[in-house]
Design an enzyme around this catalytic site. Structure first.
Site, PDB file in Angstrom:
ATOM      1  N   PHE A   2       6.467 -36.301  46.285  1.00 26.24           N
ATOM      2  CA  PHE A   2       6.012 -35.562  45.106  1.00 26.24           C
ATOM      3  C   PHE A   2       5.964 -34.050  45.328  1.00 26.24           C
ATOM      4  O   PHE A   2       5.856 -33.306  44.375  1.00 26.24           O
ATOM      5  CB  PHE A   2       4.584 -35.993  44.719  1.00 26.24           C
ATOM      6  N   SER A   3       5.947 -33.622  46.579  1.00 27.59           N
ATOM      7  CA  SER A   3       5.633 -32.212  46.840  1.00 27.59           C
ATOM      8  C   SER A   3       6.204 -31.718  48.164  1.00 27.59           C
ATOM      9  O   SER A   3       6.639 -32.506  48.997  1.00 27.59           O
ATOM     10  CB  SER A   3       4.111 -32.036  46.863  1.00 27.59           C
ATOM     11  N   ASP A  47      -4.962 -45.902  50.650  1.00 24.24           N
ATOM     12  CA  ASP A  47      -3.769 -45.759  51.508  1.00 24.24           C
ATOM     13  C   ASP A  47      -4.145 -45.214  52.883  1.00 24.24           C
ATOM     14  O   ASP A  47      -3.508 -44.295  53.398  1.00 24.24           O
ATOM     15  CB  ASP A  47      -2.730 -44.860  50.834  1.00 24.24           C
ATOM     16  N   LYS A 104       0.277 -26.870  49.011  1.00 27.72           N
ATOM     17  CA  LYS A 104       1.001 -28.060  48.556  1.00 27.72           C
ATOM     18  C   LYS A 104       1.516 -27.793  47.145  1.00 27.72           C
ATOM     19  O   LYS A 104       0.721 -27.592  46.220  1.00 27.72           O
ATOM     20  CB  LYS A 104       0.043 -29.255  48.587  1.00 27.72           C
ATOM     21  N   LEU A 135       5.944 -26.719  56.328  1.00 30.33           N
ATOM     22  CA  LEU A 135       5.323 -27.713  57.208  1.00 30.33           C
ATOM     23  C   LEU A 135       5.939 -29.087  57.009  1.00 30.33           C
ATOM     24  O   LEU A 135       6.025 -29.878  57.943  1.00 30.33           O
ATOM     25  CB  LEU A 135       3.813 -27.805  56.924  1.00 30.33           C
ATOM     26  N   TRP A 142       7.294 -32.256  53.758  1.00 33.50           N
ATOM     27  CA  TRP A 142       7.537 -32.614  52.366  1.00 33.50           C
ATOM     28  C   TRP A 142       7.147 -34.057  52.133  1.00 33.50           C
ATOM     29  O   TRP A 142       7.036 -34.851  53.071  1.00 33.50           O
ATOM     30  CB  TRP A 142       9.017 -32.417  52.026  1.00 33.50           C
ATOM     31  N   VAL A 149       5.057 -28.914  51.369  1.00 31.34           N
ATOM     32  CA  VAL A 149       3.869 -28.244  51.905  1.00 31.34           C
ATOM     33  C   VAL A 149       4.308 -27.095  52.805  1.00 31.34           C
ATOM     34  O   VAL A 149       5.150 -27.264  53.686  1.00 31.34           O
ATOM     35  CB  VAL A 149       2.984 -29.220  52.716  1.00 31.34           C
TER      36      VAL A 149
END
Length: 437
Positions: free
Chosen positions: A51-52, A171, A69, A46, A48, A54
């Site tokens: 940090f990760s 945020d 995730k 899906l 990015w 998805v």
């Protein structure tokens, strides 16, 4: 962007780059890969984040699609994931009915791979971000009924986070608010009738990326970049181009949820001095005079403005002799009036920007244009619409954080409940009409 969203619109604009798939970095996922002892099967990437990555996954236990995730494996990313899991677990524990308009954490576990051990979070699958909706609508303002519905969802989530949990999101922005479902039904695995992949596809079993695939990706990316520039110019009425009208949003479900809690903190344990994405940053954060729940409320007001107009409320730039921060403060004052001296002169950074009279040191001439007039003159709102919307937003954009209404108070504001009032008035009129006959 701390992590990335549990959605079909996580950052897919650019590729995360093959270099990041190394020790301490991302875990390389292939279609059909299984996680958590075979419970989750990877379907498609899906997006990015820093940090990760998805992936869309199929949960064989519940027969539902979920967002998986997968955090990078280096220790600092693991710590960040543990923090986010703690926050999301607290959110889920208090929202059993899943009605608080906040993303739902389904599961979390560790996954060992060639690049190390990765913390994984399983989140409910959601649709496109509000940023994608704004782009889809060609940077035109959404109709007020849609804006109201979205605002109610965001405020419901903020009321829950602030009042019930004592959490600050830190945020909030259109990118971190996701629709329940995708704008395009064919991108939704359920509405498109997608058959889940339950085993690794045959052919290319090791997920080897061919040179042709890389070339194809580069060409697609170049085409997307050109299309984005053209769309933006057309929507803004670029030179020689007819501005495109807003699209009809009929049939699009605008109910939404707040996501991405990688930077969230407990109000009694603020984590960072500098929070929030630049355009949504509150004045107290710029001045470093301490922040709490009202900082989220400021970001909410900026988001509501962007939904209604299609443009960001404040887009500061660095100029000759002044910083981006100082420009940001000047832009705020041009719309909201002069900052009270007690606010301008308190905070660790206030002396960098203001003199002792509360005037900006390096930007002396401000062009004042109050919010209601800005909405009429620049965005062509009717006088009534501008007044009513400004009446809703201006208190939330008070320079004094303590004076800003809470999310709970905002939910009671007449502007948010106009549809209901009009419906009630119509019902009363029809009843009176019947009595008079």
């Amino acid at each position: 962007m701390s992590g990335c969203s549990s959605s079909s619109s996580a950052s897919e604009e650019e590729d995360e780059g093959i270099d990041s798939y190394r020790k301490g970095g991302y875990h390389a996922v292939r279609i059909g890969d299984s996680f958590a002892g075979g419970r989750y099967i990877a379907q498609k990437k899906l997006g990015w984040g820093q940090f990760s990555i998805v992936w869309l996954a199929y949960d064989t236990q519940t027969s539902k699609y979920v967002a998986l995730k997968i955090q990078k494996s280096a220790p600092q990313f693991g710590q960040a994931a543990l923090h986010e899991i703690e926050i999301l677990s607290a959110i889920a524990a208090g929202d059993n009915a899943n009605t608080k308009c906040v993303v739902n954490l389904v599961d979390h576990f560790k996954h060992a791979g060639p690049n190390g051990q990765h913390l994984c979070m399983v989140l409910e699958f959601l649709g496109d971000s509000l940023l994608r909706l704004i782009k889809y609508n060609r940077y035109k303002g959404l109709e007020f009924n849609k804006v109201r519905e979205i605002c109610k969802c965001i405020l419901t989530s903020l009321d829950y986070l602030h009042r019930e949990l004592g959490l600050i999101h830190t945020d909030l922005k259109p990118e971190n608010i996701l629709l329940y479902s995708t704008i395009n039904p064919s991108k939704d695995p359920i509405r498109s009738g997608m058959t889940p992949i339950l085993e690794k596809p045959e052919g290319n079993p090791n997920g080897v990326v061919t040179i042709n695939t890389i070339e194809k990706k580069l060409k697609q990316r170049a085409r997307r970049a050109v299309a984005r520039i053209s769309e933006r110019r057309a929507s803004m009425g670029g030179v020689g181009l007819m501005p495109k009208p807003a699209r009809s949003l009929d049939g699009i479900d605008v109910r939404c949820k707040v996501v991405d809690f990688g930077n969230a903190c407990w109000a009694d344990k603020p984590m960072a001095e500098e929070i929030q994405t630049r355009q949504y940053r509150a004045p107290e954060v710029i001045l470093q005079s301490g922040y709490s729940f009202p900082a989220d409320m400021w970001s909410f007001a900026c988001t509501a403005f962007e939904l209604a107009t299609g443009e960001m409320m404040f887009t500061p730039k660095t100029g000759q002799g002044f910083s981006e921060d100082e420009d940001h403060l000047a832009l705020m004052m041009e719309v909201l009036g002069k900052m009270p001296r007690k606010i301008a002169t308190c905070g660790a950074r206030c002396k960098d920007y203001f003199d002792r009279y509360g005037d900006l040191k390096r930007i002396r001439r401000l062009k004042y244009l109050p919010l209601d007039r800005l909405l009429v003159e620049k965005f062509k709102f009717s006088g009534d619409d501008a007044r009513e919307f400004a009446d809703f937003l201006c208190p939330i954009l008070d320079f004094e954080p303590e004076k800003r209404p809470t999310a709970q108070q905002c939910l009671q504001h007449p502007w948010l409940n106009m549809n209901k009032q009009k419906n009630d008035e119509t019902k009363i009129e029809s009843r009176v009409g019947k009595l008079n006959i």
